[in-house]
Write a protein that holds these residues in place. Structure first.
Motif, mmCIF file in Angstrom:
data_model
loop_
_atom_site.group_PDB
_atom_site.id
_atom_site.type_symbol
_atom_site.label_atom_id
_atom_site.label_comp_id
_atom_site.label_asym_id
_atom_site.label_seq_id
_atom_site.Cartn_x
_atom_site.Cartn_y
_atom_site.Cartn_z
ATOM 1 N N PRO A 187 34.947 37.393 40.962
ATOM 2 C CA PRO A 187 35.855 38.527 41.181
ATOM 3 C C PRO A 187 36.692 38.810 39.940
ATOM 4 N N SER A 188 37.145 40.047 39.802
ATOM 5 C CA SER A 188 37.960 40.423 38.638
ATOM 6 C C SER A 188 39.306 39.717 38.647
ATOM 7 N N MET A 211 44.873 34.947 38.627
ATOM 8 C CA MET A 211 43.783 34.524 37.760
ATOM 9 C C MET A 211 42.905 35.733 37.480
ATOM 10 N N ASP A 212 42.907 36.173 36.220
ATOM 11 C CA ASP A 212 42.148 37.353 35.807
ATOM 12 C C ASP A 212 40.933 36.939 35.001
ATOM 13 N N ARG A 213 39.777 37.490 35.390
ATOM 14 C CA ARG A 213 38.540 37.148 34.684
ATOM 15 C C ARG A 213 38.612 37.654 33.249
ATOM 16 N N GLY A 222 36.391 30.705 33.441
ATOM 17 C CA GLY A 222 36.516 31.907 32.619
ATOM 18 C C GLY A 222 37.618 32.855 33.039
ATOM 19 N N TYR A 223 38.712 32.315 33.535
ATOM 20 C CA TYR A 223 39.832 33.143 33.989
ATOM 21 C C TYR A 223 41.105 32.771 33.241
ATOM 22 N N ARG A 239 45.807 22.065 39.829
ATOM 23 C CA ARG A 239 44.428 21.613 39.589
ATOM 24 C C ARG A 239 43.435 22.677 40.051
ATOM 25 N N VAL A 240 43.726 23.305 41.170
ATOM 26 C CA VAL A 240 42.853 24.384 41.656
ATOM 27 C C VAL A 240 42.869 25.538 40.649
ATOM 28 N N ALA A 241 44.056 25.921 40.170
ATOM 29 C CA ALA A 241 44.158 27.001 39.184
ATOM 30 C C ALA A 241 43.423 26.637 37.894
ATOM 31 N N GLN A 242 43.520 25.381 37.456
ATOM 32 C CA GLN A 242 42.813 24.942 36.243
ATOM 33 C C GLN A 242 41.303 25.005 36.439
ATOM 34 N N THR A 243 40.853 24.747 37.646
ATOM 35 C CA THR A 243 39.417 24.835 37.948
ATOM 36 C C THR A 243 38.943 26.275 37.800
#
Length: 161
Positions: free
Chosen positions: A109-110, A157-159, A140-141, A131-135
């Motif tokens: 997702p974008s 989190m933006d692609r 690529g976000y 940790r979830v955000a780092q994943t």
């Protein structure tokens, strides 16, 4: 009398991925309660939100193995701390992180956002969300984490590209 028995062994586990409209859900059985036949699963979902963004949610589900009723949903680690303990908590988090990475790579997702369910989380719970955000970042976000609002935290989190 044991209670929760983690059924995750090694680095191998079965993931069920389902699609409902543009929602994607990954569910992994993580354990059983050998006293009352409760089955525990981790669930990760990418759910369409407002404005075309996608919400990332994760939780633990508890279902009676023999009853035909909706599972109990645990949105907070605090709510499961008396059930899932010690090293098992790390194993469950690892499964959640793998599911997050797989769903994000599958759907790309974008923009993804993730909110804490509880306000004023203790540091260990914020570390879990980080940790979830780092994943997601590793997929690529670009991740941003604005200041909390009334104790609630949100990550955007933006692609990239």
């Amino acid at each position: 009398m044991m209670g929760f028995v983690c059924t995750l062994t090694g680095n191998s586990f079965d993931v069920e991925v389902a699609q409902r409209g543009s929602s994607r859900v990954a569910i992994v059985r993580i354990g059983v309660d050998d006293e009352d036949d409760t089955i525990y699963s981790a669930m990760v979902c990418l759910e369409p939100g407002g404005g075309g963004d996608v919400e990332l949610i994760f939780c633990i589900l508890a279902a009676d193995a023999y009853a035909d009723e909706e599972p109990t949903t645990f949105w907070s680690g605090k709510a499961t701390s008396h059930i899932i303990q010690g090293l098992d908590r790390g194993s469950v988090l690892s499964v959640i992180l793998v599911c997050v990475a797989n769903l994000v790579k599958m759907t790309q997702p974008s923009r993804i956002y993730m909110c804490t369910h509880d306000a004023n989380l203790p540091q260990p719970a914020l570390l879990k969300h980080n940790r979830v955000a780092q994943t997601v970042e590793a997929c690529g976000y670009k991740v941003s984490h604005p200041n909390s609002f009334h104790g609630q935290h949100i990550w955007y989190m933006d692609r990239i590209g």
